[in-house]
Scaffold this active site. Structure first.
Site, short mmCIF file in Angstrom:
data_model
loop_
_atom_site.label_atom_id
_atom_site.label_comp_id
_atom_site.label_asym_id
_atom_site.label_seq_id
_atom_site.Cartn_x
_atom_site.Cartn_y
_atom_site.Cartn_z
N ARG A 26 4.71 -8.27 -0.51
CA ARG A 26 4.44 -7.70 -1.29
C ARG A 26 4.93 -5.75 -1.19
NH1 ARG A 26 -1.24 -6.28 0.43
NH2 ARG A 26 -1.11 -6.16 2.90
N ASP A 56 0.66 -1.65 0.29
CA ASP A 56 0.35 -0.08 -0.08
C ASP A 56 1.09 1.24 -0.02
OD1 ASP A 56 -2.19 -2.13 0.39
OD2 ASP A 56 -1.57 -1.77 2.58
N GLU A 73 -11.12 -1.13 -3.49
CA GLU A 73 -10.48 -0.34 -2.97
C GLU A 73 -9.39 0.14 -2.70
OE1 GLU A 73 -9.75 -4.00 -0.33
OE2 GLU A 73 -7.60 -4.00 -1.68
#
Lengths: 319, 319
Positions: free
Chosen positions: A297, A21, A200
């Site tokens: 990630r 993110d 999202e």
């Protein structure tokens, strides 16, 4: 290190490892980077004078999760925004006793330096109707347009298995909504409905006469991908009919590049003003266990190019 | 009685009294009328050779609520549809032990005469995803298009106070969905958000190259009103982008006519083929207690006229 030395291979070499993110903003000649850490227990910021230097600069912890109660678990997707001269951090968090009670929270910096000055908690974002922030809600981003402050967030609806939609509202302060929520996008298409029905991680980019809003769709494995909404800057952003949704994803797993499940992006720029998209992806698609707790990630960069009125995201590597 | 003797005043003289959610279909030279009765305890049908005669013909009870369990309370908004040669009744019902556990149910007629032949229960409509018919869901209507059967229904989402949205799906049988649900409309605008945020009561009208879908919005008092969606008949009806939503209501309280809270309509035609809209309304706006249990929602007719591609509903009275 040459600050303009971007090369385009190998594409799956992370910009910053183990940071999901990813969010980068550029203000007064400095870059600020924040992201979810795999432990989901704190908010970090890195700052540097160039994009490249973000890779190796020291990471500072500016806030830690509480031991219990709200903001004590699943500290997710922080974003750093400068609003009318003050710094704010938006993030989502759960409660150690109810780890999926995720809601959006706001921190305000008491000084001008978001890395070294103290932060105070402004609490949970306050809605203006009986529906906002009642269920699993996260990924709040904010932007200013024509003197108004807007926020966009994701919130789940339905019972049992749930659907994550995107909502927009106008804000009266950095932690309080001024308008009722408006539904911007629901997972309509098959690529938004893999494993979970999810929209999202919205991110806003102004370009030309349009406001573009990318978002992420489906579950957080290799099916994770990015969709796109756009509206004319002159339109009423609280009217869902002002927004056009692209029928197909604008970024998805690129096996040939070794990039899996790209998404949850933000936008920034190079030092010389080129538009940059910041996103996360994995280097593999076979995940053991819940993808949410797979730490790999990594943050990546892509250059934003344009095909007419549509952005094209071209992965790039910063040397 | 002249079967074409329609006059346009006094407008608030009901077509049929104390019948809400009115539904009329015309098949092989006969009209069939059904509606919610104020007791919400049974399904009635009236049949006649002319629209006018529906006013005075005997009303037959074709099905009664169960004493307990599903289909034992709040029997709402029946619709009668002929699908591939068989008659079906769609209605919503709750459970006497959980009166707000409203779900859509289907009856099938074993013969050719829906008034005198026996009906069997085909049960609750079966969804094709984990989201459909999980919460308060009602007002199912069906239509055939290009050899496919579609249904549209209203279902509430969110927790605490809820939002009623409209969904569409393709069906594989008259009581089973073939496709996942697609969100068609959510209460976006202020006129859809009075007291309750509601979209419900969809009704379909094919006209020219378009499919029109009216629906009702807001709470069931004088704020109740009708909105409109439309799509090209050649478009993919399961793609929400095929549908255009009107920014303003297409019918709302007309104080000068004494018609309050018009809505929950269906479409039929005169004997000579003119398009007719059937709806309910009240003759007053001051309701004591819950509007849902005020029995004085009466069935009315309106003529469908056209202003370019948009329908205009002109109240009329059948003498």
């Amino acid at each position: 290190m040459n600050r303009h030395n971007y090369i385009e291979t190998p594409l799956n070499q992370p910009f910053i490892e183990n940071r999901a993110d990813p969010f980068i903003c550029f203000h007064n000649g400095r870059y600020y980077f924040t992201a979810s850490v795999p432990e989901y227990d704190r908010i970090i910021i890195r700052t540097a004078e160039t994009l490249s230097q973000l890779r190796e600069t020291e990471e500072m912890v500016v806030w830690k999760k509480h031991d219990q109660g709200i903001m004590s678990h699943h500290i997710w997707a922080p974003e750093l925004h400068l609003i009318k001269g003050k710094w704010y951090l938006y993030f989502a968090a759960g409660d150690a006793d109810d780890v999926w009670a995720i809601r959006p929270y706001v921190l305000e910096c008491l000084g001008n330096d978001p890395v070294t000055d103290p932060w105070v908690e402004r609490g949970k974002v306050i809605g203006a109707d009986p529906f906002s922030f009642q269920d699993f809600s996260l990924d709040m981003t904010v932007f200013e347009h024509k003197d108004d402050l807007y926020c966009v967030w994701a919130e789940k609806v339905s019972v049992g298995k749930k659907i994550s939609n995107l909502y927009i509202a106008r804000m009266k302060s950095p932690w309080e909504l001024d308008s009722q929520q408006v539904l911007l996008s629901s997972p309509d298409y098959s690529w938004e409905r893999v494993d979970f029905w999810v929209n999202e991680g919205a991110a806003v980019l102004f370009h030309g006469d349009k406001i573009y809003m990318t978002y992420s769709a489906s579950a957080t494995g290799a099916c994770y991908c990015m969709g796109l909404l756009s509206a004319d800057v002159s339109s009423d952003l609280l009217d869902p009919q002002s927004w056009k949704k692209e029928r197909e994803p604008v970024m998805e797993t690129m096996e040939e590049a070794g990039l899996y499940g790209p998404g949850h992006n933000s936008f920034t720029q190079t030092e010389d003003g080129r538009e940059i998209m910041v996103y996360h992806a994995r280097q593999y698609d076979e995940i053991v266990g819940d993808p949410l707790y797979d730490p790999n990630r990594h943050a990546y960069l892509a250059e934003v190019r344009w095909d007419g009125e549509l952005p094209v995201f071209v992965p790039l590597v910063v040397e």
